[in-house]
Design an enzyme around this catalytic site. Sequence first.
Site, short mmCIF file in Angstrom:
data_model
loop_
_atom_site.label_atom_id
_atom_site.label_comp_id
_atom_site.label_asym_id
_atom_site.label_seq_id
_atom_site.Cartn_x
_atom_site.Cartn_y
_atom_site.Cartn_z
N ASP A 12 -56.01 86.54 3.78
CA ASP A 12 -57.43 85.83 3.28
C ASP A 12 -57.68 85.01 4.43
OD1 ASP A 12 -57.19 86.63 0.55
OD2 ASP A 12 -56.05 84.86 0.07
N HIS A 40 -60.64 92.45 0.62
CA HIS A 40 -61.39 92.03 1.89
C HIS A 40 -62.70 91.78 1.08
CE1 HIS A 40 -58.55 92.63 4.78
NE2 HIS A 40 -58.55 94.04 4.92
P1 GDP Z 1 -59.53 88.93 4.36
O1 GDP Z 1 -58.46 89.04 3.15
O2 GDP Z 1 -58.76 88.46 5.13
O3 GDP Z 1 -60.32 89.84 4.64
O4 GDP Z 1 -60.17 87.43 3.76
P2 GDP Z 1 -61.26 87.37 2.54
O5 GDP Z 1 -62.56 88.30 3.11
O6 GDP Z 1 -60.69 87.58 1.04
O7 GDP Z 1 -61.53 86.07 2.70
C1 GDP Z 1 -62.41 85.35 3.41
C2 GDP Z 1 -63.44 84.69 2.84
O8 GDP Z 1 -64.10 84.03 3.79
C3 GDP Z 1 -64.35 85.61 2.25
O9 GDP Z 1 -65.21 84.77 1.26
C4 GDP Z 1 -65.45 85.68 3.29
O10 GDP Z 1 -66.75 86.28 3.08
C5 GDP Z 1 -65.63 84.31 3.80
N1 GDP Z 1 -65.85 84.36 5.49
C6 GDP Z 1 -65.32 85.16 6.27
N2 GDP Z 1 -65.65 84.56 7.51
C7 GDP Z 1 -66.34 83.40 7.36
C8 GDP Z 1 -66.99 82.53 8.16
O11 GDP Z 1 -66.85 82.47 9.26
N3 GDP Z 1 -67.46 81.39 7.22
C9 GDP Z 1 -67.59 81.22 6.13
N4 GDP Z 1 -68.13 80.30 5.72
N5 GDP Z 1 -66.92 82.36 5.26
C10 GDP Z 1 -66.37 83.29 5.92
#
Ligand code: GDP
Length: 424
Positions: A12, A40
Amino acid sequence: MVRAIVGANWGDEGKGKITDMLAQESDIVVRFQGGANAGHTIINQYGKFALHLLPSGVCHQHVVNVIGPGVALDIEALLNEIKTITDRGLPQPKLLISDRAQVLMEYHVAFDCYEEERLGKASFGSTKSGIAPFYGDKYMKIGVQLCQMLDKEILHARLENAARLKNAMLENLYHKPLMDVDQLTEKYYALAQQIKPMICDVAQYLHRAVKENKRILLEGQLGTLRDPDHGIFPFTTSSSPLAGFGMVGAGLPPTAFEQVIAVTKAYSSCVGAGPFTTELFGDEAEELRKRGGDAGEYGAKTGRPRRVGWFDAVATRYGCMMQGATDCVMTNLDVLGYLDEIKVCVAYEIDGQEVRDFPVTPLVEKAKPRYVTLPGWKQDIRGITRYEDLPEKCRQYVEFIEKEIDCPLTMLSNGPKREEIIYR
Ligand code: GDP
């Protein structure tokens, strides 16, 4: 050119967004491990998508998406996911699926649930997607490869073989209904037929692509600390989320890597059980959880509230090292703009000793964080596109962490959208 995007922590980390961004400049995006157990989050012009099994390149029409043999292929979940994205306006993705990928069956999901039930309070917080029973069967050699599903007789024989062992457990350990081999054969034969046009020899395809200098992106799920060998065992997943395994799980030569990009968050978050040294509790945790990500820190797959904490440089330094990271990306930097002070864990204290190298589980369980406190920048940094334009205290935070994790932080993400990124 092959590069990988992988997690430096517990998963995440925001890999989805970074993969989606880099997919734009890739010809091929490959999933090499895991299954539909994580998610993701991708936000683009079509809306917000939680991808579980599909490679993140599906939002780009020029990208060929590949599911490698290392993946736990849940065909029903895959078909549902394709339907979900096409229903919402995305074009039919270009998808190739390895003929050597093994199939995650309905009974793997059932076994996952029964086992969590049996473990009760001692459960690991499985997503109940069947991942551990699936990989267990693979290494027990009672799994079924996709190529074996294209022949009903072979499929029936494989299932019968698995059922001998599984039914003994169902009857005597779990006291649950037994596997019906005939019914399973019909069901999975029909499912395999539905994806038949996408099934191919992925290793040949990818090796050719390397020779043709195609831009290939490997997309990891979860993160270093969930690796079965190098992670916080047994609070680990059942396949390796390391870039090193990426070549195996995709079917590529290990020498082909050009870049390994590890993703970390500006703070820590973790789903499921196990030691989490910098964890916050109470109001402090609730505030960060609410502000984190694009809609709070709640699991993309399960909706469970994620555990949150301060940035753990001990775990992340180790995470980047084990990934062999050439670059690190920090996401969610914008989230911390409300804090007066921000703590960073630079060492653990274990039995009165200072420890800087991430240790084995029995020791992590005893670790207390040693923090350095940095001033917050108290500013909304979304919309900023140049590093120099970030508040000085924010740059101090970034540079402090970069030194601590011993890996260049080449990209900073300051919002969930694709364009909210700062290159350094
Ligand atoms: P993954 O499994 O590594 O892809 O992580 P996820 O996508 O499940 O979790 C990351 C969360 O952070 C999601 O809700 C994204 O939309 C959000 N996200 C990613 N980058 C950023 C950022 O730079 N700022 C903010 N506020 N949210 C982000």
